[in-house]
Design a protein around this motif. Structure first.
Motif, PDB file in Angstrom:
ATOM      1  N   GLU A 150     -18.339  -8.154  -3.284  1.00 65.02           N
ATOM      2  CA  GLU A 150     -17.022  -8.199  -2.656  1.00 65.02           C
ATOM      3  C   GLU A 150     -17.215  -8.212  -1.149  1.00 65.02           C
ATOM      4  O   GLU A 150     -17.804  -7.308  -0.575  1.00 65.02           O
ATOM      5  CB  GLU A 150     -16.159  -7.005  -3.083  1.00 65.02           C
ATOM      6  N   GLY A 151     -16.702  -9.246  -0.526  1.00 64.76           N
ATOM      7  CA  GLY A 151     -16.811  -9.387   0.922  1.00 64.76           C
ATOM      8  C   GLY A 151     -15.913 -10.521   1.364  1.00 64.76           C
ATOM      9  O   GLY A 151     -15.644 -11.441   0.592  1.00 64.76           O
ATOM     10  N   THR A 152     -15.434 -10.479   2.600  1.00 61.02           N
ATOM     11  CA  THR A 152     -14.538 -11.515   3.087  1.00 61.02           C
ATOM     12  C   THR A 152     -14.948 -11.953   4.486  1.00 61.02           C
ATOM     13  O   THR A 152     -15.618 -11.216   5.211  1.00 61.02           O
ATOM     14  CB  THR A 152     -13.078 -11.025   3.138  1.00 61.02           C
ATOM     15  N   ALA A 175       0.823  -1.211   0.000  1.00 58.95           N
ATOM     16  CA  ALA A 175       0.000   0.000   0.000  1.00 58.95           C
ATOM     17  C   ALA A 175       0.858   1.263   0.000  1.00 58.95           C
ATOM     18  O   ALA A 175       0.374   2.352  -0.326  1.00 58.95           O
ATOM     19  CB  ALA A 175      -0.923   0.008   1.213  1.00 58.95           C
ATOM     20  N   LEU A 176       2.134   1.121   0.383  1.00 62.35           N
ATOM     21  CA  LEU A 176       3.041   2.269   0.432  1.00 62.35           C
ATOM     22  C   LEU A 176       4.004   2.305  -0.756  1.00 62.35           C
ATOM     23  O   LEU A 176       4.898   3.151  -0.810  1.00 62.35           O
ATOM     24  CB  LEU A 176       3.856   2.241   1.736  1.00 62.35           C
ATOM     25  N   CYS A 177       3.818   1.379  -1.692  1.00 63.93           N
ATOM     26  CA  CYS A 177       4.672   1.354  -2.878  1.00 63.93           C
ATOM     27  C   CYS A 177       4.214   2.385  -3.905  1.00 63.93           C
ATOM     28  O   CYS A 177       3.020   2.690  -4.010  1.00 63.93           O
ATOM     29  CB  CYS A 177       4.648  -0.038  -3.519  1.00 63.93           C
ATOM     30  N   HIS A 178       5.169   2.919  -4.655  1.00 68.96           N
ATOM     31  CA  HIS A 178       4.875   3.798  -5.779  1.00 68.96           C
ATOM     32  C   HIS A 178       5.278   3.074  -7.056  1.00 68.96           C
ATOM     33  O   HIS A 178       6.369   2.493  -7.123  1.00 68.96           O
ATOM     34  CB  HIS A 178       5.646   5.119  -5.671  1.00 68.96           C
ATOM     35  N   VAL A 179       4.409   3.097  -8.026  1.00 69.01           N
ATOM     36  CA  VAL A 179       4.671   2.417  -9.293  1.00 69.01           C
ATOM     37  C   VAL A 179       5.076   3.451 -10.336  1.00 69.01           C
ATOM     38  O   VAL A 179       4.319   4.384 -10.619  1.00 69.01           O
ATOM     39  CB  VAL A 179       3.420   1.649  -9.767  1.00 69.01           C
ATOM     40  N   ILE A 228      -2.548  -9.721  -0.299  1.00 66.40           N
ATOM     41  CA  ILE A 228      -3.293  -8.509  -0.653  1.00 66.40           C
ATOM     42  C   ILE A 228      -4.657  -8.517   0.026  1.00 66.40           C
ATOM     43  O   ILE A 228      -5.494  -9.383  -0.244  1.00 66.40           O
ATOM     44  CB  ILE A 228      -3.472  -8.402  -2.187  1.00 66.40           C
ATOM     45  N   GLY A 229      -4.898  -7.549   0.894  1.00 64.02           N
ATOM     46  CA  GLY A 229      -6.175  -7.442   1.583  1.00 64.02           C
ATOM     47  C   GLY A 229      -7.275  -6.949   0.654  1.00 64.02           C
ATOM     48  O   GLY A 229      -7.010  -6.283  -0.355  1.00 64.02           O
ATOM     49  N   ALA A 230      -8.522  -7.267   1.002  1.00 59.94           N
ATOM     50  CA  ALA A 230      -9.659  -6.918   0.157  1.00 59.94           C
ATOM     51  C   ALA A 230      -9.810  -5.409  -0.031  1.00 59.94           C
ATOM     52  O   ALA A 230     -10.277  -4.949  -1.070  1.00 59.94           O
ATOM     53  CB  ALA A 230     -10.942  -7.500   0.749  1.00 59.94           C
ATOM     54  N   SER A 231      -9.395  -4.633   0.971  1.00 59.47           N
ATOM     55  CA  SER A 231      -9.586  -3.184   0.905  1.00 59.47           C
ATOM     56  C   SER A 231      -8.649  -2.512  -0.097  1.00 59.47           C
ATOM     57  O   SER A 231      -8.878  -1.364  -0.494  1.00 59.47           O
ATOM     58  CB  SER A 231      -9.395  -2.562   2.291  1.00 59.47           C
ATOM     59  N   GLN A 238      -3.641 -10.991 -12.222  1.00 56.48           N
ATOM     60  CA  GLN A 238      -4.926 -11.289 -12.842  1.00 56.48           C
ATOM     61  C   GLN A 238      -5.724 -12.285 -12.011  1.00 56.48           C
ATOM     62  O   GLN A 238      -6.947 -12.182 -11.886  1.00 56.48           O
ATOM     63  CB  GLN A 238      -4.722 -11.825 -14.259  1.00 56.48           C
ATOM     64  N   ALA A 239      -5.020 -13.251 -11.424  1.00 60.27           N
ATOM     65  CA  ALA A 239      -5.692 -14.255 -10.597  1.00 60.27           C
ATOM     66  C   ALA A 239      -6.265 -13.621  -9.332  1.00 60.27           C
ATOM     67  O   ALA A 239      -7.344 -14.020  -8.864  1.00 60.27           O
ATOM     68  CB  ALA A 239      -4.711 -15.366 -10.233  1.00 60.27           C
ATOM     69  N   ILE A 240      -5.561 -12.655  -8.760  1.00 61.21           N
ATOM     70  CA  ILE A 240      -6.068 -11.944  -7.584  1.00 61.21           C
ATOM     71  C   ILE A 240      -7.372 -11.233  -7.925  1.00 61.21           C
ATOM     72  O   ILE A 240      -8.366 -11.325  -7.193  1.00 61.21           O
ATOM     73  CB  ILE A 240      -5.026 -10.937  -7.052  1.00 61.21           C
ATOM     74  N   MET A 241      -7.374 -10.531  -9.053  1.00 64.85           N
ATOM     75  CA  MET A 241      -8.562  -9.797  -9.463  1.00 64.85           C
ATOM     76  C   MET A 241      -9.727 -10.741  -9.768  1.00 64.85           C
ATOM     77  O   MET A 241     -10.872 -10.461  -9.413  1.00 64.85           O
ATOM     78  CB  MET A 241      -8.244  -8.947 -10.702  1.00 64.85           C
ATOM     79  N   ARG A 242      -9.437 -11.854 -10.407  1.00 60.31           N
ATOM     80  CA  ARG A 242     -10.481 -12.829 -10.716  1.00 60.31           C
ATOM     81  C   ARG A 242     -11.134 -13.365  -9.450  1.00 60.31           C
ATOM     82  O   ARG A 242     -12.351 -13.452  -9.337  1.00 60.31           O
ATOM     83  CB  ARG A 242      -9.886 -14.006 -11.492  1.00 60.31           C
ATOM     84  N   SER A 243     -10.295 -13.747  -8.492  1.00 56.13           N
ATOM     85  CA  SER A 243     -10.813 -14.404  -7.288  1.00 56.13           C
ATOM     86  C   SER A 243     -11.578 -13.448  -6.386  1.00 56.13           C
ATOM     87  O   SER A 243     -12.486 -13.867  -5.654  1.00 56.13           O
ATOM     88  CB  SER A 243      -9.663 -15.038  -6.499  1.00 56.13           C
ATOM     89  N   ARG A 244     -11.237 -12.155  -6.415  1.00 55.54           N
ATOM     90  CA  ARG A 244     -11.857 -11.191  -5.516  1.00 55.54           C
ATOM     91  C   ARG A 244     -13.275 -10.819  -5.924  1.00 55.54           C
ATOM     92  O   ARG A 244     -14.098 -10.470  -5.086  1.00 55.54           O
ATOM     93  CB  ARG A 244     -10.998  -9.925  -5.434  1.00 55.54           C
ATOM     94  N   ASN A 245     -13.555 -10.876  -7.219  1.00 60.31           N
ATOM     95  CA  ASN A 245     -14.898 -10.536  -7.683  1.00 60.31           C
ATOM     96  C   ASN A 245     -15.734 -11.802  -7.718  1.00 60.31           C
ATOM     97  O   ASN A 245     -15.508 -12.699  -8.531  1.00 60.31           O
ATOM     98  CB  ASN A 245     -14.824  -9.895  -9.071  1.00 60.31           C
ATOM     99  N   LYS A 246     -16.702 -11.899  -6.826  1.00 57.76           N
ATOM    100  CA  LYS A 246     -17.475 -13.140  -6.693  1.00 57.76           C
ATOM    101  C   LYS A 246     -18.191 -13.517  -7.984  1.00 57.76           C
ATOM    102  O   LYS A 246     -18.247 -14.694  -8.357  1.00 57.76           O
ATOM    103  CB  LYS A 246     -18.476 -13.016  -5.542  1.00 57.76           C
ATOM    104  N   LEU A 247     -18.769 -12.543  -8.670  1.00 54.95           N
ATOM    105  CA  LEU A 247     -19.483 -12.833  -9.906  1.00 54.95           C
ATOM    106  C   LEU A 247     -18.520 -13.351 -10.969  1.00 54.95           C
ATOM    107  O   LEU A 247     -18.774 -14.386 -11.613  1.00 54.95           O
ATOM    108  CB  LEU A 247     -20.206 -11.581 -10.412  1.00 54.95           C
ATOM    109  N   ARG A 248     -17.431 -12.651 -11.157  1.00 54.52           N
ATOM    110  CA  ARG A 248     -16.462 -13.047 -12.184  1.00 54.52           C
ATOM    111  C   ARG A 248     -15.903 -14.435 -11.901  1.00 54.52           C
ATOM    112  O   ARG A 248     -15.774 -15.267 -12.800  1.00 54.52           O
ATOM    113  CB  ARG A 248     -15.330 -12.024 -12.259  1.00 54.52           C
ATOM    114  N   SER A 249     -15.577 -14.698 -10.643  1.00 53.86           N
ATOM    115  CA  SER A 249     -14.999 -15.992 -10.295  1.00 53.86           C
ATOM    116  C   SER A 249     -16.002 -17.117 -10.531  1.00 53.86           C
ATOM    117  O   SER A 249     -15.643 -18.186 -11.046  1.00 53.86           O
ATOM    118  CB  SER A 249     -14.509 -15.999  -8.842  1.00 53.86           C
ATOM    119  N   LEU A 250     -17.275 -16.894 -10.192  1.00 49.45           N
ATOM    120  CA  LEU A 250     -18.291 -17.917 -10.420  1.00 49.45           C
ATOM    121  C   LEU A 250     -18.509 -18.172 -11.906  1.00 49.45           C
ATOM    122  O   LEU A 250     -18.717 -19.316 -12.333  1.00 49.45           O
ATOM    123  CB  LEU A 250     -19.607 -17.514  -9.757  1.00 49.45           C
ATOM    124  N   GLN A 251     -18.438 -17.116 -12.701  1.00 51.32           N
ATOM    125  CA  GLN A 251     -18.588 -17.281 -14.146  1.00 51.32           C
ATOM    126  C   GLN A 251     -17.450 -18.125 -14.713  1.00 51.32           C
ATOM    127  O   GLN A 251     -17.658 -19.008 -15.556  1.00 51.32           O
ATOM    128  CB  GLN A 251     -18.626 -15.910 -14.835  1.00 51.32           C
TER     129      GLN A 251
END
Length: 300
Positions: A144-146, A35-39, A65-68, A92-105
């Motif tokens: 999105e919820g954990t 969270a404190l990194c600069h890209v 990576i936390g949900a927030s 990409q896998a992090i983003m896929r797994s975090r979105n419940k709809l996308r992951s279920l699809q």
């Protein structure tokens, strides 16, 4: 190797155990608060700055990576990928797994068995949605919820309609999911590392609580998965591309049903219940993958 654990809190059990495992296997460990990194993005030179210093010499990263901070954390992981740094879980896998709809699809497309689920945008006929998932009762989930937060069991048609209308009134999209009564408030957490289920536990919710999360007072016991459940866990993790994962499933009359694939699964519960040093196995997985990469390079 120099291995970085991406974590916003170095004192967390999972972070500490990973650092300990890295060091015990003879590697250098560093904790980086993503969270404190600069890209820094420029042509052909991806750079990550941490505390105003360029990060260099990292061989592998373990994202926690936390949900927030899913979006920002995934961007940092993606930058490491651009820098040719190995990661146990790709952005990409992090983003896929975090979105419940996308992951279920994605799971549905891969042929993984999941509870019947419906998603609608500001639906006018809520009664028809409830019927589509054979309810009531039904499970209503925020996208999105954990840890069981944002999950509601509606036992009657009236309760379901009131809850769904309330969420829609807040401009919040939800999933409506069939309730698997025979699960009896229990689920299974299978911990996947690479192509193996390395540990598994059964979690049972407290009396009157349909959620089995340990932090909500649930109890757990170590189990050995039968082949059908092990296959389901591995298939789900592979479908989402999460190679270090906590796969949650329930036992139904139709066989194991995948509920969720967690890309940043906690280590404390699974390690204490099963006695398996999962952190050490994760570092072993990194060593194996890095050795394979070096072998490919030598072969070229």
């Amino acid at each position: 190797m120099k291995i970085a654990v991406l974590s916003t809190n170095a004192k967390l059990y999972s972070t500490r155990k990973l650092v300990e495992a890295i060091q015990q296997r003879g590697h250098e460990a560093v904790v980086i608060n993503h969270a404190l990194c600069h890209v820094l993005i420029e042509e052909e030179k991806p750079v990550i700055l941490y505390k105003n210093t360029e990060i260099e010499g990292i061989d592998a990263v373990i994202p926690r990576i936390g949900a927030s901070v899913t979006d920002y954390g995934s961007a940092v992981v993606r930058q490491f990928e651009m820098m040719k740094v190995f990661t146990t879980v790709k952005s990409q896998a992090i983003m896929r797994s975090r979105n419940k709809l996308r992951s279920l699809q994605i799971l549905s497309k891969a042929g993984v068995q999941i509870p019947k689920t419906v998603f609608a945008n500001q639906a006018k006929d809520i009664d028809s949605l409830i019927k589509l998932v054979d309810g009531p009762p039904v499970i209503i989930k925020l996208l999105e919820g954990t840890q069981g937060v944002g999950v509601v069991l509606a036992e009657s048609n009236k309760a379901a309609k009131s809850t769904i209308e309330a969420f829609y009134g807040l401009k919040t999209n939800v999933l409506i999911q069939e309730y698997i009564a025979e699960a009896n408030g229990a689920d299974i957490r299978a911990f996947v590392v690479g192509n193996k289920v390395v540990a598994a536990m059964k979690r049972q919710g407290t009396t009157g609580e349909f959620r089995s999360n340990l932090h909500r007072g649930g109890k757990a016991e170590a189990i050995v998965l039968p082949p059908e459940e092990e296959k389901a866990a591995l298939q789900a993790a592979k479908a989402l591309g999460v190679r270090v994962a906590g796969v949650d499933m329930i036992r139904s009359n139709r066989g194991p049903m995948i509920m969720e694939v967690n890309s940043s699964p906690g280590l404390e519960g699974i390690e204490k219940v099963t006695g398996v040093n999962v952190a050490d196995l994760i570092i072993g997985y990194i060593e194996e993958k890095k050795l394979m990469d070096e072998g490919d390079t030598i072969g070229v």
